[in-house]
Design an enzyme around this catalytic site. Structure first.
Site, mmCIF file in Angstrom:
data_model
loop_
_atom_site.group_PDB
_atom_site.id
_atom_site.type_symbol
_atom_site.label_atom_id
_atom_site.label_comp_id
_atom_site.label_asym_id
_atom_site.label_seq_id
_atom_site.Cartn_x
_atom_site.Cartn_y
_atom_site.Cartn_z
ATOM 1 N N GLY A 17 0.572 7.037 9.173
ATOM 2 C CA GLY A 17 0.567 6.600 7.776
ATOM 3 C C GLY A 17 -0.148 7.506 6.798
ATOM 4 N N ASN A 91 -10.126 6.219 5.829
ATOM 5 C CA ASN A 91 -8.775 5.682 5.751
ATOM 6 C C ASN A 91 -8.500 4.620 6.811
ATOM 7 O OD1 ASN A 91 -5.721 5.773 5.290
ATOM 8 N ND2 ASN A 91 -5.887 6.549 7.383
ATOM 9 N N TYR A 157 -8.253 -10.498 4.830
ATOM 10 C CA TYR A 157 -7.909 -9.099 4.524
ATOM 11 C C TYR A 157 -8.340 -8.754 3.096
ATOM 12 C CZ TYR A 157 -5.386 -4.860 3.424
ATOM 13 O OH TYR A 157 -5.075 -3.583 2.998
ATOM 14 N N VAL A 190 2.762 0.126 0.193
ATOM 15 C CA VAL A 190 3.044 1.451 0.760
ATOM 16 C C VAL A 190 3.777 1.230 2.073
ATOM 17 C CG1 VAL A 190 2.076 3.674 1.478
ATOM 18 C CG2 VAL A 190 0.779 2.220 -0.098
#
Length: 260
Positions: A17, A91, A157, A190
């Site tokens: 990703g 990330n 989340y 994304v």
């Protein structure tokens, strides 16, 4: 614009990703990359690819960012040629499930909290002292629009990404008086393995997330990160929120329906 030639950049979650896209973009700029991930075969394949394509040096680390002891020993035992990290890209992160809080899977919660918050904190804590000492450095945290707007089923989340937002803001304040920069890059939809991971490998359910719209790509996000880390040294991009044209908020998405 700052040149990234021979700058040492550490990227967590580099095996897929946005992490992989960042590695490719920054390798193209001549950076030296420390690539961190759990999946060793993927990491090796990426390192080989970047070496062939760009002729750059990579240092590969198989590491689970949730393991504090492993993070501490890995960072403290970096070879001298790789220890002066210029840019840290936090990330590594994931989402699990889309359940109501009172029906949530506790294991999913633990994984999100340990990766998205604690993993990010561990890397930051062990790397920033060196940056402060050397009078240079930049931390880029991958946030999300989920840290700005909660959506149904996103409870934990969204909480982890709100934490990333708060940590980034607090860190910027704590580093005032040093040249070390802090940036939070917060994307909307994304298309990566994100939804596949969230739905525990359910491809059909994951595909529906992006159906009927053009989502951001990992390369789009990497491009924004590249912009942030190459600004003049006196410029700090505190936060960037980006989303596809087909998205207006965490819950407002425009989908084209196909006419049959």
């Amino acid at each position: 614009m700052i040149s990234l030639e021979n700058k040492i950049i550490l990227i967590t979650g580099a095996s897929s990703g946005i992490g992989t896209a960042c590695a490719q973009t920054l390798a193209g700029a001549g950076a030296k990359l420390i690539l961190v991930a759990r999946r060793w075969e993927r990491l090796q394949a990426l390192g080989d690819k970047l070496n062939k394509e760009f002729g750059i040096e990579t240092h590969l680390l198989q590491l689970d960012v949730r393991d504090r002891q492993a993070v501490a020993s890995t960072i403290s035992s970096l070879p001298p040629a790789w220890s002066d990290i210029d840019i840290l890209i936090n990330n590594a992160g994931l989402s699990r499930g889309l359940d109501k809080l009172h029906e949530g899977d506790l294991q999913d919660w633990e994984e999100m909290i340990d990766t998205n918050i604690k993993g990010l904190l561990y890397l930051t804590r062990y790397i920033i002292p060196g940056m402060v000492k050397r009078d240079r450095g930049h931390i880029v945290n991958l946030g999300s629009i989920a840290g700005h707007q909660t959506y149904p089923g996103g409870n934990v989340y969204c909480a982890t990404k709100a934490a990333v937002k708060a940590i980034s803001e607090g860190l910027k304040q704590d580093l005032l008086g040093t040249p070390v920069r802090v940036t939070s890059v917060d994307p909307g939809l994304v298309e990566t393995e994100f939804s596949n991971v969230r739905f525990h490998g359910d491809d059909n359910r994951a595909d529906k997330v992006y159906q009927g719209l053009t989502p951001l790509t990992a390369a789009d996000v990497a491009d924004v990160i590249f912009f942030c880390v190459t600004r003049s040294p006196h410029v700090n991009i505190n936060q960037i929120i980006l989303m596809p044209v087909d998205q207006a908020s965490a819950t407002l998405v425009h989908r084209q329906t196909k006419n049959h």
